[in-house]
Write a protein that holds these residues in place. Sequence first.
Motif, short mmCIF file in Angstrom:
data_model
loop_
_atom_site.label_atom_id
_atom_site.label_comp_id
_atom_site.label_asym_id
_atom_site.label_seq_id
_atom_site.Cartn_x
_atom_site.Cartn_y
_atom_site.Cartn_z
N ALA A 24 -34.19 70.27 46.97
CA ALA A 24 -33.85 68.87 47.23
C ALA A 24 -34.48 67.96 46.19
O ALA A 24 -33.85 67.01 45.72
CB ALA A 24 -34.29 68.48 48.64
N ILE A 25 -35.71 68.24 45.80
CA ILE A 25 -36.40 67.42 44.81
C ILE A 25 -35.72 67.51 43.45
O ILE A 25 -35.56 66.51 42.74
CB ILE A 25 -37.89 67.80 44.75
N ILE A 26 -35.28 68.69 43.08
CA ILE A 26 -34.54 68.85 41.83
C ILE A 26 -33.26 68.03 41.88
O ILE A 26 -32.89 67.36 40.89
CB ILE A 26 -34.24 70.34 41.56
N GLN A 27 -32.60 68.02 43.03
CA GLN A 27 -31.37 67.24 43.17
C GLN A 27 -31.65 65.73 43.12
O GLN A 27 -30.87 64.98 42.54
CB GLN A 27 -30.65 67.62 44.47
N ILE A 28 -32.75 65.30 43.70
CA ILE A 28 -33.14 63.88 43.64
C ILE A 28 -33.34 63.47 42.19
O ILE A 28 -32.87 62.41 41.75
CB ILE A 28 -34.42 63.61 44.46
N GLU A 29 -34.01 64.32 41.44
CA GLU A 29 -34.24 64.03 40.03
C GLU A 29 -32.94 64.03 39.24
O GLU A 29 -32.72 63.17 38.38
CB GLU A 29 -35.22 65.05 39.46
N THR A 30 -32.06 64.96 39.54
CA THR A 30 -30.77 65.04 38.85
C THR A 30 -29.93 63.79 39.12
O THR A 30 -29.32 63.24 38.19
CB THR A 30 -29.99 66.29 39.31
N LEU A 31 -29.90 63.35 40.37
CA LEU A 31 -29.11 62.17 40.73
C LEU A 31 -29.84 60.86 40.42
O LEU A 31 -29.26 59.78 40.59
CB LEU A 31 -28.76 62.22 42.23
N GLN A 36 -36.25 54.66 48.12
CA GLN A 36 -35.66 53.50 48.77
C GLN A 36 -34.13 53.60 48.81
O GLN A 36 -33.50 53.20 49.78
CB GLN A 36 -36.06 52.20 48.05
N ASP A 37 -33.54 54.15 47.74
CA ASP A 37 -32.09 54.33 47.70
C ASP A 37 -31.64 55.33 48.76
O ASP A 37 -30.64 55.13 49.44
CB ASP A 37 -31.63 54.80 46.31
N LYS A 40 -32.03 53.76 52.26
CA LYS A 40 -31.00 52.75 52.50
C LYS A 40 -29.66 53.41 52.82
O LYS A 40 -28.96 53.01 53.74
CB LYS A 40 -30.87 51.85 51.27
N THR A 41 -29.33 54.47 52.08
CA THR A 41 -28.08 55.19 52.31
C THR A 41 -28.09 55.91 53.66
O THR A 41 -27.05 56.06 54.29
CB THR A 41 -27.84 56.21 51.17
N MET A 42 -29.27 56.33 54.11
CA MET A 42 -29.37 57.00 55.41
C MET A 42 -29.11 56.03 56.55
O MET A 42 -28.81 56.47 57.66
CB MET A 42 -30.75 57.64 55.58
N GLY A 43 -29.24 54.74 56.30
CA GLY A 43 -28.95 53.76 57.33
C GLY A 43 -30.16 53.16 58.00
O GLY A 43 -30.04 52.48 59.03
N TYR A 44 -31.33 53.37 57.46
CA TYR A 44 -32.53 52.76 58.02
C TYR A 44 -32.48 51.25 57.79
O TYR A 44 -32.02 50.80 56.74
CB TYR A 44 -33.79 53.32 57.35
N PRO A 45 -32.96 50.45 58.74
CA PRO A 45 -33.00 49.00 58.52
C PRO A 45 -34.04 48.66 57.44
O PRO A 45 -34.97 49.40 57.20
CB PRO A 45 -33.41 48.43 59.88
N LEU A 46 -33.86 47.52 56.83
CA LEU A 46 -34.71 47.09 55.73
C LEU A 46 -36.19 47.03 56.11
O LEU A 46 -37.06 47.45 55.35
CB LEU A 46 -34.24 45.73 55.21
N LYS A 47 -36.48 46.56 57.32
CA LYS A 47 -37.88 46.44 57.74
C LYS A 47 -38.53 47.80 58.02
O LYS A 47 -39.75 47.89 58.17
CB LYS A 47 -38.01 45.55 58.97
N ILE A 50 -40.54 51.29 54.44
CA ILE A 50 -41.79 51.97 54.08
C ILE A 50 -42.07 53.17 54.98
O ILE A 50 -42.34 54.26 54.47
CB ILE A 50 -42.97 50.97 54.07
N PRO A 51 -41.98 53.05 56.32
CA PRO A 51 -42.19 54.24 57.15
C PRO A 51 -41.14 55.32 56.89
O PRO A 51 -41.44 56.51 56.93
CB PRO A 51 -42.11 53.73 58.58
N ALA A 52 -39.91 54.91 56.61
CA ALA A 52 -38.86 55.90 56.35
C ALA A 52 -39.10 56.62 55.03
O ALA A 52 -38.88 57.83 54.93
CB ALA A 52 -37.49 55.22 56.35
N CYS A 53 -39.58 55.91 54.03
CA CYS A 53 -39.93 56.55 52.75
C CYS A 53 -41.09 57.52 52.95
O CYS A 53 -41.12 58.60 52.35
CB CYS A 53 -40.28 55.51 51.70
N GLU A 54 -42.03 57.15 53.80
CA GLU A 54 -43.15 58.03 54.10
C GLU A 54 -42.66 59.28 54.83
O GLU A 54 -43.15 60.38 54.60
CB GLU A 54 -44.20 57.29 54.93
N ARG A 55 -41.68 59.12 55.71
CA ARG A 55 -41.12 60.28 56.39
C ARG A 55 -40.41 61.19 55.39
O ARG A 55 -40.54 62.41 55.46
CB ARG A 55 -40.13 59.87 57.48
N LEU A 56 -39.69 60.62 54.46
CA LEU A 56 -39.03 61.41 53.42
C LEU A 56 -40.05 62.21 52.63
O LEU A 56 -39.89 63.40 52.40
CB LEU A 56 -38.23 60.50 52.49
N ARG A 57 -41.14 61.55 52.23
CA ARG A 57 -42.20 62.25 51.50
C ARG A 57 -42.81 63.35 52.34
O ARG A 57 -43.02 64.46 51.88
CB ARG A 57 -43.29 61.26 51.06
#
Length: 171
Positions: A24-31, A36-37, A40-47, A50-57
């Motif tokens: 998945a990380i290789i694909q993130i780098e490729t794309l 944050q992108d 946002k595409t997953m549909g998380y609200p703007l507020k 930060i927690p959603a990015c932390e969950r992704l990490r």
Amino acid sequence: MSQSTNPSKYTRRYHPRHPLAQYAIIQIETLELRAQDIIKTMGYPLKHTIPACERLRHVLCHRYLGLDGSYMDKYFTADEFLAKLFTILELPYEPFAEDIAQIKYELGHDPNSLPKHHLQAEVGFDCVDTNWVSCDAASRLAQLRLSSAFATLDETERQTIVQERICEYYQ
């Protein structure tokens, strides 16, 4: 491609502990997707960015891809999060379903993953002729560890064990 020799601005925070996360990380780098992108595409609200990015990490760096319930939010379950992430990264989810099922099997059958419980009792004191402040402090501090078979004992055996534990506590 080594993460440490050529850190990408898209994936420098991710240190995968599972082969699917590496893919998945290789694909993130490729794309060339930023966290944050993806969020946002997953549909998380703007507020909730930060927690959603932390969950992704967390998911990309966790050895079980977060399928053990170690990071949850109200928007996606662990399975839904992975499926949505794979969709956004344009990775087919079906070929990896067997790997994900294997992770879930390991989580369910690993003896180290079972929660360990301790039975604990809080002792309440009947204070008639003493200072209520010291009685209250004593009752807050008096917590005893009990054996796991405590629940199956009859009332007199329970009282005996509690009295023994109180004596051990104060010695």
